[in-house]
Design a protein around this motif. Structure first.
Motif, mmCIF file in Angstrom:
data_model
loop_
_atom_site.group_PDB
_atom_site.id
_atom_site.type_symbol
_atom_site.label_atom_id
_atom_site.label_comp_id
_atom_site.label_asym_id
_atom_site.label_seq_id
_atom_site.Cartn_x
_atom_site.Cartn_y
_atom_site.Cartn_z
ATOM 1 N N THR A 140 0.843 -1.204 0.000
ATOM 2 C CA THR A 140 0.000 0.000 0.000
ATOM 3 C C THR A 140 0.876 1.252 0.000
ATOM 4 O OG1 THR A 140 -1.763 -1.150 1.143
ATOM 5 C CG2 THR A 140 -1.796 1.251 1.293
ATOM 6 N N LEU A 141 1.967 1.224 0.767
ATOM 7 C CA LEU A 141 2.851 2.403 0.795
ATOM 8 C C LEU A 141 3.531 2.602 -0.552
ATOM 9 C CD1 LEU A 141 4.351 2.126 4.383
ATOM 10 C CD2 LEU A 141 2.655 3.773 3.536
ATOM 11 N N ALA A 142 3.908 1.502 -1.212
ATOM 12 C CA ALA A 142 4.533 1.637 -2.537
ATOM 13 C C ALA A 142 3.524 2.222 -3.525
ATOM 14 C CB ALA A 142 5.032 0.275 -3.017
ATOM 15 N N GLN A 143 2.274 1.769 -3.444
ATOM 16 C CA GLN A 143 1.237 2.291 -4.343
ATOM 17 C C GLN A 143 0.961 3.763 -4.043
ATOM 18 O OE1 GLN A 143 -1.382 -0.890 -3.154
ATOM 19 N NE2 GLN A 143 -1.514 -1.698 -5.236
ATOM 20 N N THR A 144 0.959 4.109 -2.754
ATOM 21 C CA THR A 144 0.723 5.506 -2.361
ATOM 22 C C THR A 144 1.836 6.404 -2.907
ATOM 23 O OG1 THR A 144 -0.319 4.699 -0.345
ATOM 24 C CG2 THR A 144 0.337 6.999 -0.356
ATOM 25 N N PHE A 145 3.067 5.923 -2.800
ATOM 26 C CA PHE A 145 4.224 6.678 -3.308
ATOM 27 C C PHE A 145 4.007 7.012 -4.787
ATOM 28 C CE2 PHE A 145 8.502 7.092 -5.028
ATOM 29 C CZ PHE A 145 9.179 7.807 -4.055
ATOM 30 N N GLU A 146 3.539 6.027 -5.542
ATOM 31 C CA GLU A 146 3.343 6.223 -6.993
ATOM 32 C C GLU A 146 2.255 7.250 -7.291
ATOM 33 O OE1 GLU A 146 5.171 5.147 -9.472
ATOM 34 O OE2 GLU A 146 6.448 4.319 -7.895
ATOM 35 N N GLN A 147 1.300 7.409 -6.362
ATOM 36 C CA GLN A 147 0.174 8.328 -6.611
ATOM 37 C C GLN A 147 0.478 9.755 -6.164
ATOM 38 O OE1 GLN A 147 -2.379 7.402 -8.350
ATOM 39 N NE2 GLN A 147 -1.924 5.223 -8.333
ATOM 40 N N LEU A 148 1.649 9.960 -5.527
ATOM 41 C CA LEU A 148 2.009 11.315 -5.076
ATOM 42 C C LEU A 148 2.892 11.990 -6.125
ATOM 43 C CD1 LEU A 148 3.152 11.107 -1.336
ATOM 44 C CD2 LEU A 148 1.324 12.568 -2.251
ATOM 45 N N ARG A 149 2.735 13.280 -6.269
ATOM 46 C CA ARG A 149 3.687 13.997 -7.122
ATOM 47 C C ARG A 149 5.019 14.097 -6.379
ATOM 48 N NH1 ARG A 149 4.962 18.720 -4.869
ATOM 49 N NH2 ARG A 149 3.401 19.927 -3.746
ATOM 50 N N PRO A 150 6.145 14.222 -7.089
ATOM 51 C CA PRO A 150 7.404 14.470 -6.381
ATOM 52 C C PRO A 150 7.252 15.717 -5.499
ATOM 53 C CG PRO A 150 7.829 13.934 -8.674
ATOM 54 C CD PRO A 150 6.326 14.070 -8.550
ATOM 55 N N GLY A 151 7.704 15.607 -4.258
ATOM 56 C CA GLY A 151 7.543 16.703 -3.302
ATOM 57 C C GLY A 151 6.251 16.613 -2.499
ATOM 58 N N GLY A 152 5.334 15.720 -2.921
ATOM 59 C CA GLY A 152 4.051 15.593 -2.227
ATOM 60 C C GLY A 152 4.189 14.906 -0.874
ATOM 61 N N LEU A 153 3.175 15.087 -0.019
ATOM 62 C CA LEU A 153 3.225 14.574 1.354
ATOM 63 C C LEU A 153 2.219 13.460 1.581
ATOM 64 C CD1 LEU A 153 3.303 17.594 3.863
ATOM 65 C CD2 LEU A 153 5.226 16.184 3.069
ATOM 66 N N LEU A 154 2.639 12.499 2.375
ATOM 67 C CA LEU A 154 1.734 11.479 2.920
ATOM 68 C C LEU A 154 1.705 11.661 4.435
ATOM 69 C CD1 LEU A 154 0.167 8.756 3.044
ATOM 70 C CD2 LEU A 154 2.397 7.601 3.031
ATOM 71 N N ALA A 155 0.508 11.760 5.015
ATOM 72 C CA ALA A 155 0.366 11.846 6.479
ATOM 73 C C ALA A 155 -0.328 10.581 6.965
ATOM 74 C CB ALA A 155 -0.447 13.076 6.859
ATOM 75 N N VAL A 156 0.427 9.753 7.687
ATOM 76 C CA VAL A 156 -0.118 8.505 8.251
ATOM 77 C C VAL A 156 -0.302 8.721 9.747
ATOM 78 C CG1 VAL A 156 0.359 6.073 8.744
ATOM 79 C CG2 VAL A 156 1.070 7.060 6.553
ATOM 80 N N THR A 157 -1.513 8.576 10.225
ATOM 81 C CA THR A 157 -1.768 8.794 11.656
ATOM 82 C C THR A 157 -2.288 7.509 12.295
ATOM 83 O OG1 THR A 157 -2.288 11.122 11.288
ATOM 84 C CG2 THR A 157 -3.117 10.150 13.326
ATOM 85 N N GLU A 158 -1.811 7.245 13.491
ATOM 86 C CA GLU A 158 -2.334 6.124 14.288
ATOM 87 C C GLU A 158 -2.609 6.617 15.707
ATOM 88 O OE1 GLU A 158 -3.139 3.345 12.955
ATOM 89 O OE2 GLU A 158 -1.733 2.864 11.345
ATOM 90 N N MET A 159 -3.619 6.015 16.312
ATOM 91 C CA MET A 159 -3.936 6.289 17.722
ATOM 92 C C MET A 159 -3.062 5.365 18.550
ATOM 93 S SD MET A 159 -7.746 5.883 19.305
ATOM 94 C CE MET A 159 -8.655 6.844 18.126
ATOM 95 N N ASP A 160 -2.210 5.916 19.442
ATOM 96 C CA ASP A 160 -1.402 4.969 20.216
ATOM 97 C C ASP A 160 -1.855 4.784 21.649
ATOM 98 O OD1 ASP A 160 -0.182 7.554 20.334
ATOM 99 O OD2 ASP A 160 1.399 6.828 18.999
ATOM 100 N N LEU A 161 -2.591 5.747 22.174
ATOM 101 C CA LEU A 161 -3.263 5.527 23.464
ATOM 102 C C LEU A 161 -4.736 5.806 23.224
ATOM 103 C CD1 LEU A 161 -3.493 5.264 26.591
ATOM 104 C CD2 LEU A 161 -2.958 7.696 26.716
ATOM 105 N N PHE A 162 -5.575 4.789 23.355
ATOM 106 C CA PHE A 162 -7.005 5.016 23.172
ATOM 107 C C PHE A 162 -7.484 5.995 24.239
ATOM 108 C CE2 PHE A 162 -8.628 1.082 20.668
ATOM 109 C CZ PHE A 162 -7.554 1.156 19.819
ATOM 110 N N PRO A 163 -8.524 6.768 23.940
ATOM 111 C CA PRO A 163 -8.909 7.843 24.865
ATOM 112 C C PRO A 163 -9.326 7.341 26.250
ATOM 113 C CG PRO A 163 -10.053 8.052 22.765
ATOM 114 C CD PRO A 163 -9.341 6.741 22.731
#
Ligand SMILES: C[S@@+](CC[C@H](N)C(=O)[O-])C[C@H]1O[C@@H](n2cnc3c(N)ncnc32)[C@H](O)[C@@H]1O
Length: 281
Positions: A140-163
Motif C-alpha cells: 500500500t505504501l509503494a502504491q501511495t508513493f506512486e500516486q504522489l507527485r514528487p515533493g508531495g506529502l503522505l500523512a499517516v496517523t495512528e492512535m497509540d493511546l485510546f482515549p
C-alpha cells in the motif's frame, strides 16, 4: 485499488447488513471533540506544503472526518475519499452537503488492497487510523508513493493511546476502573511505520501529539463520545474484567443512573496520536 464504482450516485443506507453505525458515530464524535487537534495537524500540513495542495486523497476515509478537516484547511482543494464501506461514504457525502463542500469532495468505494487505478498524482495523501487495516502495508505504501507527485506529502496517523475519559474515582465500584479496563482489553496498539515508509522511498518525520481536554474544553459531545467508546470496550471485556468491575461499568453505561457517563460533568479526554509525515523526494 479495486474501484467498484464512483459512489456519487450510490445510495448507501445505514440499514445495510453488517454496518456498524455506532462505530461511524464514534469516529464522528472523535473528530468533533478533538477538533482543535485536527486543526493543529492540518495546520502543520499547511505549513509543510507550498503551494497549498490542490488534489488530496483520503485513504480509508470512514465517515470522512479527515476529508472534511482537509477541505476546511485547504479551501480550494479537491478531496477524494476512498473506503470499502458505502455507508461510511454516504455519511461523508451528507456531511459535505451540510458543510457546503460537496462540490469539492468526491467519494470512491474501493478495496485499497486490490490493484490501484491510475488516479494520481496527488499533492497530499492522508491515512488516519487506516494503515494497520490493510493486508500488505508495504505494498500500500509503494502504491501511495506512486500516486504522489514528487515533493508531495503522505500523512499517516495512528492512535497509540485510546482515549481515557473517567475520573480515577467515579463513585461507582473501585477506583481505577478505566485503567483496568484498558489493561484488560489491550488498548495500546504499537504501530511503527518509519522503516516501511523509508523502504517505500519516503523521507520521514514522526510527530507525536498528546491531547488533554477537561470536560469544558471537550464540549458537550464528550458524554456521547465517552459513552460510545466505553460501550465498545465493554463489548470486548466480558471475559477479561472481574465481576465487580463489569458491574460498575454497566452502572456507568446505564443512562438512567445519576452517576452515568451520559450525565456526568467530570469527564476528560486524554489520548495520544502519532503522525508520520512522509515526503516523496
Ligand atoms: C478505523 S476506520 C478510520 C476511518 C477514518 N480514517 C478516521 O480516521 O476516522 C478505518 C476505515 O478503513 C476502511 N478500510 C479498511 N480496510 C480497507 C480497505 N482494504 N480498503 C478500503 N477501505 C478500508 C474501513 O471501512 C474504515 O472505514
Amino acid at each position: 485499488m479495486t474501484t467498484d464504482h464512483d459512489t456519487h450516485d450510490h445510495v448507501g443506507h445505514d440499514r445495510a447488513n453488517g454496518f456498524d453505525i455506532a462505530f461511524a458515530q464514534l469516529l464522528e464524535l472523535d473528530a468533533e471533540v478533538l477538533a482543535s487537534y485536527l486543526a493543529e495537524l492540518t495546520g502543520l500540513l499547511a505549513d509543510l506544503t507550498d503551494p497549498a495542495p490542490a488534489r488530496i486523497l483520503d485513504l480509508g476515509s470512514g465517515p470522512g472526518t479527515g476529508s472534511l478537516a482537509l477541505a476546511r484547511q485547504f479551501p480550494t482543494a479537491q478531496v477524494t475519499a476512498v473506503d470499502l464501506s458505502p455507508q461510511m461514504l454516504h455519511r461523508l457525502r451528507k456531511q459535505a452537503v451540510v458543510r457546503g463542500v460537496a462540490d469539492r469532495i468526491s467519494t470512491v468505494e474501493a478495496n485499497i488492497d486490490g490493484p490501484w487505478a491510475e488516479i494520481g498524482p496527488y499533492d497530499l495523501i492522508w491515512a488516519a487510523s487506516f494503515l494497520h487495516h490493510v493486508a500488505d502495508p508495504a505494498r500500500t505504501l509503494a502504491q501511495t508513493f506512486e500516486q504522489l507527485r514528487p515533493g508531495g506529502l503522505l500523512a499517516v496517523t495512528e492512535m497509540d493511546l485510546f482515549p481515557l475519559y473517567l475520573p480515577e474515582d467515579t463513585g461507582v465500584g473501585w477506583p481505577g476502573l478505566e485503567a483496568r479496563l484498558h489493561a484488560a482489553t489491550n488498548t495500546r496498539p504499537n504501530h511503527e511505520w518509519t522503516d516501511q515508509l523509508k523502504n517505500a522511498g519516503f523521507t520521514v518525520e514522526k510527530r507525536p501529539f498528546e491531547i488533554r481536554l477537561d470536560h469544558a474544553q471537550a464540549g458537550p459531545s464528550v458524554n456521547a463520545y465517552a459513552q460510545g467508546f466505553l460501550a465498545k470496550l465493554r463489548s470486548h471485556a466480558t471475559d477479561l474484567l472481574d465481576a465487580d468491575d463489569l458491574a460498575a461499568l454497566d452502572v456507568l453505561l446505564d443512562e438512567t443512573q445519576p452517576n452515568s457517563i451520559a450525565r456526568r460533568g467530570d469527564l476528560r479526554v486524554h489520548t495520544t496520536r502519532t503522525t508520520w509525515i512522509a515526503r516523496r523526494p
